[in-house]
Scaffold this motif. Structure first.
Motif, PDB file in Angstrom:
ATOM      1  N   CYS A 199       0.803  -1.224   0.000  1.00  0.00           N
ATOM      2  CA  CYS A 199       0.000   0.000   0.000  1.00  0.00           C
ATOM      3  C   CYS A 199       0.834   1.271   0.000  1.00  0.00           C
ATOM      4  O   CYS A 199       0.329   2.333  -0.382  1.00  0.00           O
ATOM      5  CB  CYS A 199      -0.938  -0.007   1.207  1.00  0.00           C
ATOM      6  SG  CYS A 199      -2.118  -1.384   1.184  1.00  0.00           S
ATOM      7  N   GLN A 200       2.087   1.201   0.417  1.00  0.00           N
ATOM      8  CA  GLN A 200       2.927   2.399   0.431  1.00  0.00           C
ATOM      9  C   GLN A 200       3.093   2.977  -0.965  1.00  0.00           C
ATOM     10  O   GLN A 200       3.143   4.195  -1.154  1.00  0.00           O
ATOM     11  CB  GLN A 200       4.298   2.050   1.032  1.00  0.00           C
ATOM     12  CG  GLN A 200       5.287   3.204   1.073  1.00  0.00           C
ATOM     13  CD  GLN A 200       4.978   4.206   2.171  1.00  0.00           C
ATOM     14  OE1 GLN A 200       4.157   3.931   3.037  1.00  0.00           O
ATOM     15  NE2 GLN A 200       5.617   5.359   2.125  1.00  0.00           N
ATOM     16  N   ASN A 201       3.146   2.115  -1.975  1.00  0.00           N
ATOM     17  CA  ASN A 201       3.366   2.575  -3.349  1.00  0.00           C
ATOM     18  C   ASN A 201       2.117   3.175  -3.981  1.00  0.00           C
ATOM     19  O   ASN A 201       2.166   3.593  -5.146  1.00  0.00           O
ATOM     20  CB  ASN A 201       3.868   1.418  -4.218  1.00  0.00           C
ATOM     21  CG  ASN A 201       5.306   1.062  -3.911  1.00  0.00           C
ATOM     22  OD1 ASN A 201       6.006   1.811  -3.230  1.00  0.00           O
ATOM     23  ND2 ASN A 201       5.762  -0.078  -4.411  1.00  0.00           N
ATOM     24  N   ARG A 202       1.013   3.225  -3.254  1.00  0.00           N
ATOM     25  CA  ARG A 202      -0.164   3.919  -3.767  1.00  0.00           C
ATOM     26  C   ARG A 202      -0.002   5.428  -3.696  1.00  0.00           C
ATOM     27  O   ARG A 202      -0.697   6.151  -4.411  1.00  0.00           O
ATOM     28  CB  ARG A 202      -1.402   3.510  -2.969  1.00  0.00           C
ATOM     29  CG  ARG A 202      -1.948   2.150  -3.330  1.00  0.00           C
ATOM     30  CD  ARG A 202      -3.208   1.844  -2.564  1.00  0.00           C
ATOM     31  NE  ARG A 202      -3.791   0.603  -3.027  1.00  0.00           N
ATOM     32  CZ  ARG A 202      -4.658   0.498  -4.024  1.00  0.00           C
ATOM     33  NH1 ARG A 202      -5.045   1.587  -4.652  1.00  0.00           N
ATOM     34  NH2 ARG A 202      -5.137  -0.669  -4.394  1.00  0.00           N
ATOM     35  N   LEU A 203       0.890   5.894  -2.853  1.00  0.00           N
ATOM     36  CA  LEU A 203       1.107   7.327  -2.735  1.00  0.00           C
ATOM     37  C   LEU A 203       1.779   7.864  -3.988  1.00  0.00           C
ATOM     38  O   LEU A 203       2.653   7.198  -4.571  1.00  0.00           O
ATOM     39  CB  LEU A 203       1.974   7.626  -1.508  1.00  0.00           C
ATOM     40  CG  LEU A 203       1.373   7.216  -0.152  1.00  0.00           C
ATOM     41  CD1 LEU A 203       2.358   7.510   0.962  1.00  0.00           C
ATOM     42  CD2 LEU A 203       0.057   7.933   0.086  1.00  0.00           C
ATOM     43  N   PRO A 204       1.415   9.049  -4.448  1.00  0.00           N
ATOM     44  CA  PRO A 204       2.028   9.596  -5.665  1.00  0.00           C
ATOM     45  C   PRO A 204       3.514   9.890  -5.458  1.00  0.00           C
ATOM     46  O   PRO A 204       3.920  10.446  -4.438  1.00  0.00           O
ATOM     47  CB  PRO A 204       1.233  10.891  -5.905  1.00  0.00           C
ATOM     48  CG  PRO A 204       0.636  11.237  -4.578  1.00  0.00           C
ATOM     49  CD  PRO A 204       0.393   9.940  -3.877  1.00  0.00           C
TER      50      PRO A 204
END
Length: 576
Positions: A256-261
């Motif tokens: 889920c961390q890589n969902r941040l832009p």
């Protein structure tokens, strides 16, 4: 033609480089330095008592400090009603599915959240559950005080301690002997019960020592053990589908961390996934495909024999393209036979046999190339209207045939690549784009033939025959458009709306529409002497000099000169 065949065979052998490590329904996916926030591991249709084994062998997370309570890492297992329609819409709203607290539509949703700080995996079950989960729970923390028997310490020489130890051992042996004699009968009875109940249910088959069975209908939360070896993490679980929870399940990995832009932290993992239904390793929608393909192979082979009989019966009206159409029908039948064998071994063994798989790939490539070559030749009017292709028609062949070979290669790679790999989606997009280009380009020769016949009907005086041929190619154009729309759009829409166990009907509709298209094409361009589309006008005054004979395929390419009185007078007038 021969060059196209050699290219297809060469492409099939080159595909072996990609297929040697593929294990079909027994998956093993390895991703290194992956940055996607969600990885689709697999979609599989389960019947009751179907099993799913997931074994995370290796997971290495980035070194950067990440708040895993806010941006969790783990797996999600959700049930979708039909293919391509998820049971939750978390990805569409940019919300990590691992942060959900309840299922949006009461569909089964199971989350496996990895906690590297406590070396545990937190399982949360949501929605209506009728499934079983077999896993190794996290061991309890060791107690501060343990009840152990210690030997007394003698500072003088240790003889007293040795004697006391021997006495204790003797008393223990006597107690054990008495207990063994008393419990001997009970052990025999237990062994007999274990032998009779062995392999009784899938739960007992899958259960291992140190593992427990949890009914997710009652157990909504569970803490599982997470092992750490040399900086990497691993765990496993076994999932059994209940009688009321069968359906199409989607297994995904989330970071889920890589969902941040702007954040793309690389991670690596290796996971083994094994799905199985009670009848075999095929998904619910794929179980009937082996029988379907072998039946359709018999139908296409029968149609090919009928077509060859027609060619032999009207051998004096046969053109070269008629034999090309026969080769296409036989190749299609052979391809379906190998496709059926391929699915049979996947169902029984969990993976295809390389020899049969390669034969299917070769025949599939040949079938695709022959299909578009035949459609393009018929569309240009070759052998029916003219024998020489124009430059722009030759360019169509030079573009469409290589693209069609590429489309078939993309299809085979998609069928043989793990769904979670990044190459899977790349080749899927290539297949979709190339297939659309080929289907659009194949219509141009038909449009050019229609325009040519429209111009010829008003200039050369043979309006009756040209109008008949014009009707033929207009019908053929409509047939191609209907075939493309049905197999590429309508059948896919039906697949999306069908229940998971009936999605094999998509393949059935595609094969039946292909058979109908072949039969109609053969009927329209049949080599019969009474076919109005292949006849010459009977009025000799309308026949010009050096006209090509098209009534008989045996005289293909031979020209004749009409030496009539009208022709001699025209020659005299032209010389004067």
């Amino acid at each position: 033609m021969a060059a196209a065949h050699r290219g297809c065979v060469l492409a099939a052998y080159l595909l072996l480089l990609f297929l040697t490590g593929c294990l079909a329904r027994i998956h093993k996916l390895t991703l290194k330095n992956e940055t996607r926030f969600a990885v689709d591991l697999n979609n599989f249709g389960f019947y009751a008592n179907g099993t799913l084994d997931v074994n995370l062998l290796y997971l290495r997370l980035p070194i950067q400090l990440v708040n895993y309570s806010v941006y969790p890492v783990g797996f999600s297992l959700s049930r979708s009603r039909v293919n391509g329609v998820l049971s939750y819409t978390a990805e569409e709203t940019e919300t990590c599915p691992l942060t959900l607290t309840k299922s949006t539509n009461n569909e089964p949703l199971i989350l496996f959240i990895i906690d590297v700080n406590t070396l545990s995996v937190n399982m949360r079950a949501m929605g209506e559950q009728n499934n079983l989960l077999i896993t190794k729970p996290k061991p309890e923390a060791p107690k501060s005080q343990k009840k152990t028997r210690e030997a007394p310490v003698n500072l003088d020489g240790g003889k007293q301690s040795e004697n006391t130890d021997k006495k204790a051992e003797n008393t223990d042996k006597k107690a054990k002997n008495t207990e063994d004699e008393g419990n001997h009968d009970k052990k025999l009875e237990d062994q007999k019960k274990a032998q009779t109940e062995e392999k009784k249910t899938p739960v007992e088959e899958a259960k291992k020592p140190e593992e427990n069975v949890f009914h997710l209908e009652k157990t909504k939360q569970l803490t599982m053990a997470l092992d750490r070896v040399n900086g990497s993490y691993n765990f496993s679980f076994h999932f059994i589908v209940g009688s009321l929870a069968e359906g199409l399940y989607s297994l995904k990995f989330h970071y889920c961390q890589n969902r941040l832009p702007g954040i793309r932290l690389p991670y690596s993992f290796t996971v083994e996934v094994k799905e199985k239904n009670p009848a075999g390793f095929l998904s619910a929608a794929e179980i009937p495909l082996s029988r379907l393909y072998i039946c359709m192979a018999g139908v296409f082979f029968t149609a090919a024999l009928v077509w060859v009989y027609t060619l032999m019966k009207h051998r004096y009206s046969v053109f070269k393209i008629h034999w090309l159409m026969a080769a296409l029908a036989f190749t299609k039948s052979t391809s379906l036979v190998f496709h059926s064998i391929n699915y049979h071994f996947i169902n029984t063994e969990g993976h295809p046999i390389e020899g049969w798989a390669v034969m299917y790939y070769i025949t599939h490539l040949l079938k695709g190339a022959l299909l578009f070559i035949t459609l393009a030749l018929i569309g240009t009017g070759w052998a029916f209207v003219k024998y020489i292709l124009s430059d722009k028609e030759k360019k169509i062949f030079m573009i469409v045939i290589p693209l069609q070979v590429l489309a078939n290669v993309a299809y085979i790679i998609i069928e043989s690549t793990e769904e979670g790999s990044s190459e899977y989606y790349l080749w899927k997009e290539i297949l979709f784009l190339v297939d659309l280009i080929c289907c659009g380009a194949i219509l141009f020769p038909v449009v050019w033939s229609i325009r040519h016949l429209q111009e010829a009907s008003s200039t050369d005086g043979k309006a009756a025959m040209n109008l008949e041929k014009l009707k033929l190619f207009r019908h053929y154009y409509v047939m191609i458009v209907c075939y493309i729309y049905f197999t590429r759009i309508i059948a896919i829409l039906l697949k999306v709306t069908m229940p998971f166990q009936w999605q094999w009907c998509y393949e059935f509709l595609v094969e039946v529409s292909t058979l109908i298209f072949f039969v109609l094409t053969g009927y329209k361009f049949r080599p019969a002497s009474n076919n109005p589309y292949l006849q010459l006008p009977q009025d000799e005054d309308d026949v010009e000099m050096d006209e090509v004979v098209t009534e008989s395929g045996a005289l293909e390419g031979i020209s004749k000169v009409k030496k009539t009185s009208n022709g001699r007078e025209r020659q005299k007038e032209s010389t004067l």
